[in-house]
Design a protein around this motif. Structure first.
Motif, short mmCIF file in Angstrom:
data_model
loop_
_atom_site.label_atom_id
_atom_site.label_comp_id
_atom_site.label_asym_id
_atom_site.label_seq_id
_atom_site.Cartn_x
_atom_site.Cartn_y
_atom_site.Cartn_z
N TYR A 106 0.88 -1.30 0.01
CA TYR A 106 -0.12 -0.05 0.03
C TYR A 106 0.88 1.34 0.12
O TYR A 106 0.68 2.20 -0.81
N LEU A 107 1.88 1.30 0.98
CA LEU A 107 2.71 2.46 1.17
C LEU A 107 3.62 2.48 -0.26
O LEU A 107 3.66 3.71 -0.85
N GLU A 111 1.91 6.07 -1.21
CA GLU A 111 2.69 6.85 -0.43
C GLU A 111 4.00 6.72 -0.58
O GLU A 111 4.96 6.23 0.04
N PRO A 112 4.33 7.08 -1.92
CA PRO A 112 6.02 6.80 -2.41
C PRO A 112 7.14 7.44 -1.35
O PRO A 112 8.23 7.04 -1.38
N ILE A 117 11.51 6.33 2.53
CA ILE A 117 12.17 6.33 3.61
C ILE A 117 12.41 4.83 4.30
O ILE A 117 13.53 4.29 4.64
N LEU A 118 11.28 4.28 4.40
CA LEU A 118 11.03 2.91 4.83
C LEU A 118 12.04 1.77 4.19
O LEU A 118 12.62 0.83 4.49
N SER A 119 12.04 2.06 2.73
CA SER A 119 12.71 0.99 2.00
C SER A 119 14.10 0.80 2.29
O SER A 119 14.82 -0.07 2.14
N ARG A 120 14.92 2.01 2.98
CA ARG A 120 16.33 1.81 3.43
C ARG A 120 16.33 0.78 4.69
O ARG A 120 17.81 0.37 4.39
#
Length: 137
Positions: A106-107, A111-112, A117-120
Motif C-alpha cells: 500500500y505504501l 505513499e511513495p 524512507i522505509l525502503s532503506r
C-alpha cells in the motif's frame, strides 16, 4: 510481415519439459515416501529423547542422530484469561516485529515518499520460484 517462431529442434519444447518435470516430481514424491517409511522402521531401534537430540552408532560406524522438537504456542484467548495472574517479567513472551507485506505494498503504491524512507531498512531476497503443473482435461 510474417511472425516466425525460431525453434531449436535439438531442445525439448515446453510440453516435453513439463512432462519431464511431472515425472521427476512423481519420482521425488515416491522416494520421499519410501524414505519416511524407512525412518519409521528405524525409530524403534534408535536412541531418542522426548525433546532434543540423541545419537546412535551402528556396528558399521554409522552415526544416526534423532532430533525431536516440540512446537509450542499460546492459545491467545486462554493466555488473556491467565495473564493477570502472572507477573509481566515472568511471562515467557517475546514481541517480534513482522513486516506486513500488504501494508508495505500500500505504501509503495500510495505513499511513495514514506515508502522511500522505509525502503532503506527493508532487506529483500528473492526466493526460489515455485512451479506447479496441472493436466487440463
Amino acid at each position: 510481415m510474417t511472425n516466425l517462431n525460431i525453434v531449436n529442434h535439438n531442445e525439448p519444447d515446453l510440453d516435453q519439459l513439463a512432462e519431464i518435470w511431472l515425472m521427476q516430481k512423481a519420482c521425488e514424491e515416491a522416494a520421499r515416501k519410501k524414505r519416511l517409511e524407512v525412518e519409521q522402521r528405524m525409530l524403534p531401534l534408535l536412541e531418542q529423547k522426548v525433546e532434543g537430540q540423541a545419537t546412535t552408532t551402528t556396528r558399521h560406524n554409522k552415526k544416526i542422530v534423532v532430533k525431536k522438537q516440540i512446537k509450542r504456542s499460546f492459545d491467545g484467548k486462554a493466555l488473556n484469561e491467565v495473564r493477570g495472574e502472572i507477573p509481566d517479567d515472568m511471562l515467557p513472551l517475546k514481541i517480534s516485529e513482522v513486516l506486513d507485506t500488504k501494508r508495505l505494498r500500500y505504501l509503495q503504491n500510495n505513499e511513495p515518499e514514506t515508502y522511500k524512507i522505509l525502503s532503506r531498512c527493508i532487506v529483500s531476497e528473492p526466493q526460489k520460484p515455485n512451479i506447479t503443473i496441472e493436466t487440463i482435461l
